[in-house]
Design a protein around this motif. Structure first.
Motif, PDB file in Angstrom:
ATOM      1  N   ARG A  43      38.315  39.211  28.091  1.00 18.38           N
ATOM      2  CA  ARG A  43      39.022  38.730  29.287  1.00 18.38           C
ATOM      3  C   ARG A  43      40.178  39.666  29.641  1.00 18.38           C
ATOM      4  O   ARG A  43      40.378  39.994  30.808  1.00 18.38           O
ATOM      5  N   ASP A  44      40.935  40.111  28.634  1.00 18.64           N
ATOM      6  CA  ASP A  44      42.047  41.034  28.873  1.00 18.64           C
ATOM      7  C   ASP A  44      41.553  42.358  29.448  1.00 18.64           C
ATOM      8  O   ASP A  44      42.166  42.912  30.365  1.00 18.64           O
ATOM      9  N   GLN A  45      40.443  42.865  28.925  1.00 19.25           N
ATOM     10  CA  GLN A  45      39.885  44.112  29.425  1.00 19.25           C
ATOM     11  C   GLN A  45      39.417  43.947  30.875  1.00 19.25           C
ATOM     12  O   GLN A  45      39.652  44.817  31.708  1.00 19.25           O
ATOM     13  N   GLU A  46      38.777  42.824  31.178  1.00 20.37           N
ATOM     14  CA  GLU A  46      38.327  42.553  32.541  1.00 20.37           C
ATOM     15  C   GLU A  46      39.500  42.486  33.505  1.00 20.37           C
ATOM     16  O   GLU A  46      39.461  43.064  34.591  1.00 20.37           O
ATOM     17  N   MET A  47      40.568  41.796  33.112  1.00 22.91           N
ATOM     18  CA  MET A  47      41.735  41.671  33.989  1.00 22.91           C
ATOM     19  C   MET A  47      42.433  43.026  34.175  1.00 22.91           C
ATOM     20  O   MET A  47      42.944  43.321  35.253  1.00 22.91           O
ATOM     21  N   THR A  48      42.448  43.873  33.145  1.00 19.72           N
ATOM     22  CA  THR A  48      43.031  45.207  33.274  1.00 19.72           C
ATOM     23  C   THR A  48      42.257  46.026  34.308  1.00 19.72           C
ATOM     24  O   THR A  48      42.856  46.697  35.152  1.00 19.72           O
ATOM     25  N   GLU A  49      40.932  45.957  34.257  1.00 20.51           N
ATOM     26  CA  GLU A  49      40.097  46.658  35.235  1.00 20.51           C
ATOM     27  C   GLU A  49      40.339  46.118  36.640  1.00 20.51           C
ATOM     28  O   GLU A  49      40.433  46.888  37.600  1.00 20.51           O
ATOM     29  N   LEU A  50      40.444  44.796  36.765  1.00 22.95           N
ATOM     30  CA  LEU A  50      40.681  44.191  38.077  1.00 22.95           C
ATOM     31  C   LEU A  50      42.047  44.584  38.638  1.00 22.95           C
ATOM     32  O   LEU A  50      42.177  44.873  39.831  1.00 22.95           O
ATOM     33  N   LYS A  51      43.069  44.616  37.788  1.00 22.76           N
ATOM     34  CA  LYS A  51      44.403  45.032  38.247  1.00 22.76           C
ATOM     35  C   LYS A  51      44.373  46.458  38.767  1.00 22.76           C
ATOM     36  O   LYS A  51      44.988  46.770  39.794  1.00 22.76           O
ATOM     37  N   GLU A  52      43.656  47.324  38.072  1.00 19.73           N
ATOM     38  CA  GLU A  52      43.555  48.720  38.491  1.00 19.73           C
ATOM     39  C   GLU A  52      42.903  48.835  39.868  1.00 19.73           C
ATOM     40  O   GLU A  52      43.392  49.531  40.751  1.00 19.73           O
ATOM     41  N   TYR A 138      41.150  41.143  67.367  1.00 17.39           N
ATOM     42  CA  TYR A 138      41.383  39.824  66.796  1.00 17.39           C
ATOM     43  C   TYR A 138      42.851  39.483  66.621  1.00 17.39           C
ATOM     44  O   TYR A 138      43.187  38.369  66.254  1.00 17.39           O
ATOM     45  N   GLY A 139      43.738  40.422  66.825  1.00 17.19           N
ATOM     46  CA  GLY A 139      45.156  40.160  66.676  1.00 17.19           C
ATOM     47  C   GLY A 139      45.603  40.237  65.222  1.00 17.19           C
ATOM     48  O   GLY A 139      44.944  40.831  64.379  1.00 17.19           O
ATOM     49  N   ASN A 140      46.750  39.609  64.941  1.00 18.90           N
ATOM     50  CA  ASN A 140      47.305  39.625  63.587  1.00 18.90           C
ATOM     51  C   ASN A 140      46.702  38.506  62.751  1.00 18.90           C
ATOM     52  O   ASN A 140      46.298  37.478  63.275  1.00 18.90           O
ATOM     53  N   GLY A 141      46.697  38.712  61.453  1.00 20.28           N
ATOM     54  CA  GLY A 141      46.188  37.695  60.549  1.00 20.28           C
ATOM     55  C   GLY A 141      46.737  37.899  59.152  1.00 20.28           C
ATOM     56  O   GLY A 141      47.343  38.931  58.842  1.00 20.28           O
ATOM     57  N   THR A 142      46.519  36.904  58.322  1.00 22.19           N
ATOM     58  CA  THR A 142      46.951  36.961  56.924  1.00 22.19           C
ATOM     59  C   THR A 142      45.756  36.645  56.045  1.00 22.19           C
ATOM     60  O   THR A 142      44.988  35.729  56.322  1.00 22.19           O
ATOM     61  N   ILE A 143      45.619  37.410  54.978  1.00 15.13           N
ATOM     62  CA  ILE A 143      44.550  37.195  54.019  1.00 15.13           C
ATOM     63  C   ILE A 143      45.193  36.904  52.671  1.00 15.13           C
ATOM     64  O   ILE A 143      46.016  37.677  52.190  1.00 15.13           O
ATOM     65  N   PHE A 144      44.825  35.768  52.084  1.00 13.12           N
ATOM     66  CA  PHE A 144      45.271  35.402  50.736  1.00 13.12           C
ATOM     67  C   PHE A 144      44.065  35.524  49.810  1.00 13.12           C
ATOM     68  O   PHE A 144      43.049  34.875  50.029  1.00 13.12           O
ATOM     69  N   ILE A 145      44.200  36.351  48.788  1.00 18.02           N
ATOM     70  CA  ILE A 145      43.109  36.558  47.841  1.00 18.02           C
ATOM     71  C   ILE A 145      43.554  36.067  46.476  1.00 18.02           C
ATOM     72  O   ILE A 145      44.620  36.436  45.995  1.00 18.02           O
ATOM     73  N   THR A 146      42.732  35.230  45.854  1.00 17.38           N
ATOM     74  CA  THR A 146      42.958  34.760  44.487  1.00 17.38           C
ATOM     75  C   THR A 146      41.805  35.261  43.636  1.00 17.38           C
ATOM     76  O   THR A 146      40.646  34.982  43.929  1.00 17.38           O
ATOM     77  N   ILE A 147      42.135  36.008  42.578  1.00 10.92           N
ATOM     78  CA  ILE A 147      41.118  36.563  41.690  1.00 10.92           C
ATOM     79  C   ILE A 147      41.325  35.970  40.311  1.00 10.92           C
ATOM     80  O   ILE A 147      42.364  36.142  39.695  1.00 10.92           O
ATOM     81  N   ARG A 148      40.313  35.254  39.828  1.00 13.78           N
ATOM     82  CA  ARG A 148      40.374  34.631  38.500  1.00 13.78           C
ATOM     83  C   ARG A 148      39.452  35.326  37.512  1.00 13.78           C
ATOM     84  O   ARG A 148      39.359  34.932  36.373  1.00 13.78           O
ATOM     85  N   GLY A 149      38.741  36.338  37.957  1.00  8.18           N
ATOM     86  CA  GLY A 149      37.800  37.083  37.132  1.00  8.18           C
ATOM     87  C   GLY A 149      36.843  37.828  38.033  1.00  8.18           C
ATOM     88  O   GLY A 149      36.877  37.668  39.256  1.00  8.18           O
ATOM     89  N   LYS A 150      35.981  38.641  37.431  1.00 11.62           N
ATOM     90  CA  LYS A 150      35.045  39.427  38.240  1.00 11.62           C
ATOM     91  C   LYS A 150      34.085  38.554  39.025  1.00 11.62           C
ATOM     92  O   LYS A 150      33.611  38.953  40.075  1.00 11.62           O
ATOM     93  N   GLU A 151      33.774  37.382  38.523  1.00  9.82           N
ATOM     94  CA  GLU A 151      32.830  36.519  39.201  1.00  9.82           C
ATOM     95  C   GLU A 151      33.487  35.310  39.851  1.00  9.82           C
ATOM     96  O   GLU A 151      32.821  34.331  40.146  1.00  9.82           O
ATOM     97  N   ASN A 152      34.793  35.385  40.065  1.00 10.67           N
ATOM     98  CA  ASN A 152      35.490  34.237  40.635  1.00 10.67           C
ATOM     99  C   ASN A 152      36.662  34.719  41.477  1.00 10.67           C
ATOM    100  O   ASN A 152      37.765  34.875  40.976  1.00 10.67           O
TER     101      ASN A 152
END
Length: 187
Positions: A43-52, A138-152
């Motif tokens: 899990r730590d390795q996956e999150m490190t890759e995702l942060k990068e 389309y004008g201005n917008g906001t995108i909120f992204i939540t990443i809980r893992g590679k498949e979520n």
């Protein structure tokens, strides 16, 4: 002759079955704490890759589901995605049932990133990305992204006049898979 074949098969079974049972015993010898520690390391390795990938602004969320503003869930077909590529964002919906504005049954939004912020949860298991974007069509917008893992991962877009759409799916590095981009309004 038939009895000889049966004896040969029985002899092989007597030799093979104990070998399989021994490997099964070896697998069961791994303690619960060791399995938990191994899972945490993965899990730590996956999150490190995702942060990068998130900090490099080079990732794609391949949507399995789309959610509208009433949180109704729709199964997504191919080519539904949110892509972050440096200083631009691409969001696309597609459907096999119609032509749509983008030529593939949906809408393709291409915008410039005006602001990009990345936050991490206290325990380090979640990443939160907030993106302010702007586009001519389309004008201005906001995108909120939540990443809980590679498949979520969930990317929720809020546009002007109460428009919202969410993409739920897997996180990939840009270029890992081919996604067809439909026609879009110019930036």
């Amino acid at each position: 002759m038939k009895k000889l074949k049966n004896l040969a098969v029985l002899g092989l079974l007597i030799l093979v079955v104990p070998a399989y049972s021994q490997t099964a015993d070896d697998n069961q010898k791994v303690s619960k704490s060791d399995r938990k520690e191994l899972k945490q390391l993965e899990r730590d390795q996956e999150m490190t890759e995702l942060k990068e990938v998130v900090n490099d602004r080079s990732f794609l969320i391949d949507a399995d589901f789309l959610l509208d503003r009433q949180s109704r869930q729709y199964m997504a077909t191919a080519n539904n995605f949110v892509s972050i590529e440096g200083d631009r964002v691409i969001m696309q919906t597609a459907s096999p049932y119609g032509i749509g504005y983008n030529g593939i049954g949906g809408v393709t939004f291409v915008g410039r990133i005006l602001d990009y912020k990345v936050n991490e949860s206290k325990n380090g298991n979640n990443l939160f990305v907030t993106i302010q974007t702007s586009s001519v069509g389309y004008g201005n917008g906001t995108i909120f992204i939540t990443i809980r893992g590679k498949e979520n991962a969930v990317a929720r877009f809020y546009g002007p006049w109460g428009r919202s759409l969410a993409f739920s799916g897997d996180v990939e590095r840009n270029g890992e898979s081919f996604k067809y981009k439909g026609m879009s309004v110019p930036m």
